[in-house]
Write an enzyme that holds these catalytic residues in place. Structure first.
Site, mmCIF file in Angstrom:
data_model
loop_
_atom_site.group_PDB
_atom_site.id
_atom_site.type_symbol
_atom_site.label_atom_id
_atom_site.label_comp_id
_atom_site.label_asym_id
_atom_site.label_seq_id
_atom_site.Cartn_x
_atom_site.Cartn_y
_atom_site.Cartn_z
ATOM 1 N N LYS A 13 0.688 -1.196 0.125
ATOM 2 C CA LYS A 13 -0.057 0.175 -0.211
ATOM 3 C C LYS A 13 0.736 1.399 0.017
ATOM 4 C CE LYS A 13 -2.203 -0.977 3.875
ATOM 5 N NZ LYS A 13 -1.595 -2.339 4.240
ATOM 6 N N ARG A 88 -9.615 0.727 8.557
ATOM 7 C CA ARG A 88 -9.173 -0.827 9.045
ATOM 8 C C ARG A 88 -9.952 -1.873 9.723
ATOM 9 N NH1 ARG A 88 -3.168 0.089 8.989
ATOM 10 N NH2 ARG A 88 -2.049 -1.514 9.214
ATOM 11 N N ARG A 127 11.751 -6.737 5.276
ATOM 12 C CA ARG A 127 11.641 -5.258 5.171
ATOM 13 C C ARG A 127 12.540 -4.435 6.126
ATOM 14 N NH1 ARG A 127 5.767 -2.775 4.158
ATOM 15 N NH2 ARG A 127 5.438 -2.656 6.455
ATOM 16 N N ARG A 162 11.179 -3.083 12.179
ATOM 17 C CA ARG A 162 10.325 -2.479 13.030
ATOM 18 C C ARG A 162 10.056 -3.560 14.087
ATOM 19 N NH1 ARG A 162 5.708 -0.329 9.032
ATOM 20 N NH2 ARG A 162 4.378 -1.445 10.273
ATOM 21 N N ARG A 173 -0.664 -9.627 12.988
ATOM 22 C CA ARG A 173 -1.151 -8.491 12.051
ATOM 23 C C ARG A 173 -1.999 -9.221 11.061
ATOM 24 N NH1 ARG A 173 4.040 -5.453 10.627
ATOM 25 N NH2 ARG A 173 2.634 -3.998 9.522
HETATM 26 P P1 AMP Z 1 0.904 0.020 9.045
HETATM 27 O O1 AMP Z 1 2.228 0.521 9.071
HETATM 28 O O2 AMP Z 1 -0.232 0.650 8.441
HETATM 29 O O3 AMP Z 1 0.955 -1.462 9.083
HETATM 30 O O4 AMP Z 1 0.507 0.265 10.748
HETATM 31 C C1 AMP Z 1 1.122 -0.101 11.765
HETATM 32 C C2 AMP Z 1 0.209 -0.250 13.053
HETATM 33 O O5 AMP Z 1 -0.481 0.852 13.307
HETATM 34 C C3 AMP Z 1 -0.859 -1.125 12.857
HETATM 35 O O6 AMP Z 1 -0.349 -2.728 13.022
HETATM 36 C C4 AMP Z 1 -2.003 -0.822 14.077
HETATM 37 O O7 AMP Z 1 -1.439 -1.213 15.358
HETATM 38 C C5 AMP Z 1 -1.704 0.752 13.836
HETATM 39 N N1 AMP Z 1 -2.638 1.310 12.813
HETATM 40 C C6 AMP Z 1 -2.469 1.880 11.892
HETATM 41 N N2 AMP Z 1 -3.368 2.318 11.199
HETATM 42 C C7 AMP Z 1 -4.528 1.889 11.898
HETATM 43 C C8 AMP Z 1 -6.077 1.946 11.689
HETATM 44 N N3 AMP Z 1 -6.492 2.604 10.731
HETATM 45 N N4 AMP Z 1 -6.628 1.418 12.898
HETATM 46 C C9 AMP Z 1 -6.144 0.925 13.800
HETATM 47 N N5 AMP Z 1 -4.954 0.716 13.926
HETATM 48 C C10 AMP Z 1 -3.922 1.289 13.038
#
Ligand code: AMP
Length: 213
Positions: A13, A88, A127, A162, A173
């Site tokens: 994404k 999400r 990554r 990370r 996740r």
């Molecule tokens: P990402 O980099 O988008 O994978 O986000 C990393 C982490 O941030 C996720 O595993 C969630 O813990 C949190 N997160 C990011 N976006 C959201 C969202 N829209 N709703 C809830 N948690 C989020």
């Protein structure tokens, strides 16, 4: 353009969003980047979000909607936006609909990036992310390494794995994605907004999206 990018963690994404910003100046809005920035800055939001994030859980909807309610009103969104990692959950999608209606904005489409699970596992464990929160450039030790191992090409900061990209956190996740986020494909399909693409190449996705706008 006004798009949602839907897809499991590691589906690409962020990479696709960055490429699409170059097409027409739309801004990428990544809730994950915003939250990581808050964690590093040690703000109240960051303190509240960190535990959820490290465990591979979703941050509560209310916190996310507070962030997005403000972010979508900022001036740069007028050129268009690419929502990366948001919504999400169904409640977030419902709240987004109310928010967009209030500001008189209609989504063009919801791009669903479809990638096989084994490819995702491989991508996420290899990554690396620049630890500088103003940069957050992404590398891959196999397919897109930085020129000097462990050092960001763009800003010279360290590149790190990370905390939520360990094997346990990734499994969590992906389970969370299946349970909470995957139902959004059906949600947007029923609204006639869903556009599913096989996302093995980011350039191909960008081509397909721009051809279908
Ligand atoms: P990402 O980099 O988008 O994978 O986000 C990393 C982490 O941030 C996720 O595993 C969630 O813990 C949190 N997160 C990011 N976006 C959201 C969202 N829209 N709703 C809830 N948690 C989020």
């Amino acid at each position: 353009m006004k798009l949602i990018l839907l897809g499991a963690p590691g589906a690409g994404k962020g990479t696709v969003a960055k490429l699409l910003t170059k097409v027409d100046g739309s801004v990428q809005i990544s809730t994950g980047d915003i939250l990581r920035g808050a964690v590093t800055a040690g703000t109240d939001l960051g303190k509240e979000a960190k535990g959820f994030m490290d465990a591979g859980d979703l941050v509560p909807d209310e916190l996310i909607m507070n962030i997005m309610g403000e972010r979508l009103l900022e001036d740069d969104c007028k050129a268009g936006f690419l929502l990366d990692g948001f919504p999400r959950t169904i409640p977030q999608a419902d709240a987004l609909e109310v928010l967009l209606e209030k500001i008189g904005v209609e989504l063009d489409m919801v791009v669903n990036l479809d990638v096989p699970r084994d490819v995702i596992y491989d991508r996420l464990t290899t990554r690396r992310t620049c630890e500088n929160t103003d940069c957050q450039a992404i590398y891959n030790v196999k397919s897109m390494p930085s020129k000097v191992e462990g050092v960001c090409d763009k800003c010279g900061s360290a590149t790190i794995q990370r905390a939520d990209e360990t094997v346990e956190a990734i499994s969590k996740r992906l389970d969370t994605y299946d349970e909470m986020t995957a139902p959004l494909a059906d949600y947007y399909d029923k609204k006639g907004k869903l556009f599913t693409v096989a996302a093995t190449s980011s350039d191909k996705v960008v081509e397909e999206v721009t051809n279908n706008l």
